[in-house]
Design an enzyme around this catalytic site. Structure first.
Site, PDB file in Angstrom:
ATOM      1  N   ASP A  73       0.816  -1.231   0.000  1.00 57.27           N
ATOM      2  CA  ASP A  73       0.000   0.000   0.000  1.00 57.27           C
ATOM      3  C   ASP A  73       0.842   1.271   0.000  1.00 57.27           C
ATOM      4  O   ASP A  73       0.408   2.309   0.500  1.00 57.27           O
ATOM      5  CB  ASP A  73      -0.959   0.051   1.221  1.00 57.27           C
ATOM      6  CG  ASP A  73      -1.819  -1.178   1.329  1.00 57.27           C
ATOM      7  OD1 ASP A  73      -2.231  -1.684   0.282  1.00 57.27           O
ATOM      8  OD2 ASP A  73      -2.069  -1.627   2.458  1.00 57.27           O
TER       9      ASP A  73
ATOM     10  N   GLY B 213      -4.145  -4.474  -4.279  1.00 55.77           N
ATOM     11  CA  GLY B 213      -5.188  -3.514  -4.630  1.00 55.77           C
ATOM     12  C   GLY B 213      -4.511  -2.251  -5.097  1.00 55.77           C
ATOM     13  O   GLY B 213      -3.894  -1.554  -4.308  1.00 55.77           O
ATOM     14  N   HIS B 214      -4.547  -2.004  -6.377  1.00 46.83           N
ATOM     15  CA  HIS B 214      -3.880  -0.826  -6.919  1.00 46.83           C
ATOM     16  C   HIS B 214      -4.927   0.188  -7.362  1.00 46.83           C
ATOM     17  O   HIS B 214      -5.781  -0.112  -8.179  1.00 46.83           O
ATOM     18  CB  HIS B 214      -2.990  -1.216  -8.101  1.00 46.83           C
ATOM     19  CG  HIS B 214      -1.810  -2.028  -7.679  1.00 46.83           C
ATOM     20  ND1 HIS B 214      -1.094  -2.815  -8.530  1.00 46.83           N
ATOM     21  CD2 HIS B 214      -1.228  -2.164  -6.484  1.00 46.83           C
ATOM     22  CE1 HIS B 214      -0.116  -3.402  -7.861  1.00 46.83           C
ATOM     23  NE2 HIS B 214      -0.186  -3.018  -6.620  1.00 46.83           N
TER      24      HIS B 214
ATOM     25  N   GLN C 174       2.362  -5.955  -3.088  1.00 49.67           N
ATOM     26  CA  GLN C 174       2.678  -5.975  -1.651  1.00 49.67           C
ATOM     27  C   GLN C 174       4.034  -5.268  -1.404  1.00 49.67           C
ATOM     28  O   GLN C 174       4.468  -4.499  -2.251  1.00 49.67           O
ATOM     29  CB  GLN C 174       2.668  -7.398  -1.070  1.00 49.67           C
ATOM     30  CG  GLN C 174       1.283  -8.035  -1.034  1.00 49.67           C
ATOM     31  CD  GLN C 174       0.881  -8.710  -2.339  1.00 49.67           C
ATOM     32  OE1 GLN C 174       1.652  -9.436  -2.926  1.00 49.67           O
ATOM     33  NE2 GLN C 174      -0.320  -8.485  -2.788  1.00 49.67           N
TER      34      GLN C 174
HETATM   35  P1  IMP Z   1      -2.610 -12.575   2.008  1.00 54.01           P
HETATM   36  O1  IMP Z   1      -1.602 -12.119   1.017  1.00 54.01           O
HETATM   37  O2  IMP Z   1      -4.028 -12.277   1.617  1.00 54.01           O
HETATM   38  O3  IMP Z   1      -2.412 -14.012   2.403  1.00 54.01           O
HETATM   39  O4  IMP Z   1      -2.400 -11.736   3.361  1.00 54.01           O
HETATM   40  C1  IMP Z   1      -1.216 -11.865   4.165  1.00 54.01           C
HETATM   41  C2  IMP Z   1      -0.855 -10.544   4.818  1.00 54.01           C
HETATM   42  O5  IMP Z   1      -0.418  -9.632   3.822  1.00 54.01           O
HETATM   43  C3  IMP Z   1      -2.012  -9.855   5.538  1.00 54.01           C
HETATM   44  O6  IMP Z   1      -1.496  -9.201   6.669  1.00 54.01           O
HETATM   45  C4  IMP Z   1      -2.532  -8.871   4.521  1.00 54.01           C
HETATM   46  O7  IMP Z   1      -3.198  -7.793   5.127  1.00 54.01           O
HETATM   47  C5  IMP Z   1      -1.240  -8.451   3.832  1.00 54.01           C
HETATM   48  N1  IMP Z   1      -1.432  -8.043   2.433  1.00 54.01           N
HETATM   49  C6  IMP Z   1      -1.637  -8.841   1.369  1.00 54.01           C
HETATM   50  N2  IMP Z   1      -1.741  -8.135   0.245  1.00 54.01           N
HETATM   51  C7  IMP Z   1      -1.576  -6.857   0.586  1.00 54.01           C
HETATM   52  C8  IMP Z   1      -1.534  -5.638  -0.155  1.00 54.01           C
HETATM   53  O8  IMP Z   1      -1.664  -5.591  -1.392  1.00 54.01           O
HETATM   54  N3  IMP Z   1      -1.327  -4.511   0.560  1.00 54.01           N
HETATM   55  C9  IMP Z   1      -1.140  -4.526   1.901  1.00 54.01           C
HETATM   56  N4  IMP Z   1      -1.151  -5.628   2.628  1.00 54.01           N
HETATM   57  C10 IMP Z   1      -1.376  -6.786   1.988  1.00 54.01           C
END
Ligand code: IMP
Length: 435
Positions: free
Chosen positions: A13, A40-41, A225
């Site tokens: 983010d 999420g972009h 991420q």
């Molecule tokens: P997952 O990738 O959905 O398995 O989530 C694992 C961790 O990464 C969690 O703490 C999510 O909130 C975080 N996370 C996953 N994708 C994003 C992103 O695009 N932005 C921020 N945090 C993310």
């Protein structure tokens, strides 16, 4: 040719979507190499806001080649929705999804929720997009790939077998019955249909990138991420399941290291985190609320309020080390406007001694107390004023902002190349002599 990788330097983010979209103006090819629809972009073009989860961020420019590498996990439903969205906006999309990318099925999303419940305190607060379970299947070698999805006859057979196996697994270990959702035959059929639709978009991504490089085209690698969520270098087990760092490009896009010319790290002027796990510089109360509201700090994928904190230069330096950043892009500098004193964490205090080392031990990170340096804040400027500054250049930034940026450069030993002061493409300042 030249290629540039854009990597999140914090917990995701950081505003990479906007930075990639800005840099995409000069790119011919944009490549995602990790993650899935957990990303999420948000991109603003004119007055319109677009949210992408899977398709690369520069997708709204005409004529760009968009690639999703083998290192991604692809939810076919999301892929199809986003293809339709882009095609509605700009006409035919030039997208290829790697035939080697693994497929995220509905049961991965169900399993994501069940596993989070089971983990209790150790849950990462996932996006529930099935990311962890899909990467687990890939490593355990019983996942299915895009190449399987588009091969209808064999897919029906393989898919049914897999779904039956998962049905048993979920009943045995989680007391969860598949039939609560959709019948297995209906599910198989749903994915067969999606495979038919996506077939024209599946191909050899690695080969396409190398062809583009040979033709002298500009390639942009778009990280999803951030470094602190990396499966190897992030805050384990509270991160995601892919390599979000620069090393992820070679294995997630199928290119040799020399295909990456420069690496840009993206950091906010402060820090946010969505999900669980220690964040040494987290702030609470009124100031956190001020930053959250002003910065619209709510997850683009889940809508969850983001935890907010001061910039953590210990973690940022660690991200510089892992990724070898050539430049930094600092985003959301406008959001800190109106705060009298701004802070940067320059060290951690743990068990009575100071360290500048980012620990691998997550429990130790929980014990780290930030050691702050305080700098003068800057005034709240209107968008008009920020736009004027962008036209005039770095010299006309408020002196306090320049000091803040220069301190980041000193602490990290990496030059700042871009400063973002708003969500639109044209709210970006390029520092002279950098890009
Ligand atoms: P997952 O990738 O959905 O398995 O989530 C694992 C961790 O990464 C969690 O703490 C999510 O909130 C975080 N996370 C996953 N994708 C994003 C992103 O695009 N932005 C921020 N945090 C993310």
């Amino acid at each position: 040719m030249s290629s540039l990788a854009v990597i999140g330097a914090q917990f995701g983010d950081e505003g990479k979507g906007k930075i990639v979209d800005f840099l995409a103006q000069k790119a011919d090819v944009i490549v995602r190499f990790n993650g899935g629809s957990n990303a999420g972009h948000t991109v603003m073009v004119g007055e319109k806001t677009y949210k992408f989860h899977l398709i690369p961020s520069g997708s709204l420019y005409p004529e760009k080649t968009l690639l999703i590498g083998n290192g991604c996990v692809v939810d076919p439903e999301v892929a199809w929705e986003e293809i339709l969205m882009v095609e509605r906006e700009k006409g035919k999309i030039n997208l290829t999804i790697s035939e080697r990318a693994h497929v995220v099925f509905s049961y991965h999303k169900v399993l994501d929720e069940l596993q989070e419940k089971l983990k209790g305190k150790l849950k990462a607060g996932t996006t529930k997009r099935g990311i962890g379970p899909a990467y687990s299947d890939k490593s355990a070698r019983f996942g299915l790939r895009m190449v399987d999805l588009i091969n209808e006859d064999s897919f029906r057979r393989k898919c049914k077998k897999l779904f039956l196996m998962y049905d048993r697994l979920m009943q045995t270990f989680y007391n969860h019955k598949w039939e609560k959702h959709a019948s297995i035959d209906e599910e198989v059929e749903k994915y067969v249909q999606l495979g038919r639709k996506l077939k024209p978009y599946v191909g050899d991504v690695s080969g396409k990138i190398l062809n583009s490089i040979e033709k002298g085209e500009n390639v942009l690698f778009e990280g999803a991420q951030g470094t602190l969520l990396d499966i190897d270098f992030g805050v384990y087990p509270f991160g995601t399941s892919s390599n979000t760092t620069v090393g992820g490009i070679c294995v997630g896009a199928g290119v040799p290291p020399r295909a990456i010319d420069k690496v840009m790290g993206v950091t906010k002027a402060y820090l946010t985190r969505v999900g669980a796990g220690p964040v040494p510089t987290e702030i609470k109360g009124e100031l956190a609320r001020y930053i959250r509201e002003k910065g619209a700090e709510y997850g683009a994928t889940t809508g969850r309020p983001r935890r907010c904190g001061w910039l953590d230069a210990v973690a940022l330096k660690y991200a510089c080390r892992i990724n070898g950043f050539d430049y930094l892009a600092v985003t959301k500098i406008d959001v800190l406007g109106g705060i009298e004193k701004v802070k940067i964490c320059v060290a951690y205090e743990v068990n009575g001694s100071e360290t500048k080392f980012f620990p691998a031990d997550t429990e130790k990170l929980s014990d780290c107390k930030p050691v702050y340096e305080e700098l003068d804040g800057w005034r709240n400027l209107s968008l008009g004023k920020w736009r004027k500054i962008i036209k005039e250049g770095y010299g006309s930034l408020p002196a306090e902002v320049k000091k803040f940026l220069e301190r980041i450069e000193e602490l990290c030993g990496v030059p700042v190349a871009l400063v973002s002061v708003g969500p639109r493409r044209d709210e970006t300042l390029v520092l002279e002599g950098t890009l």
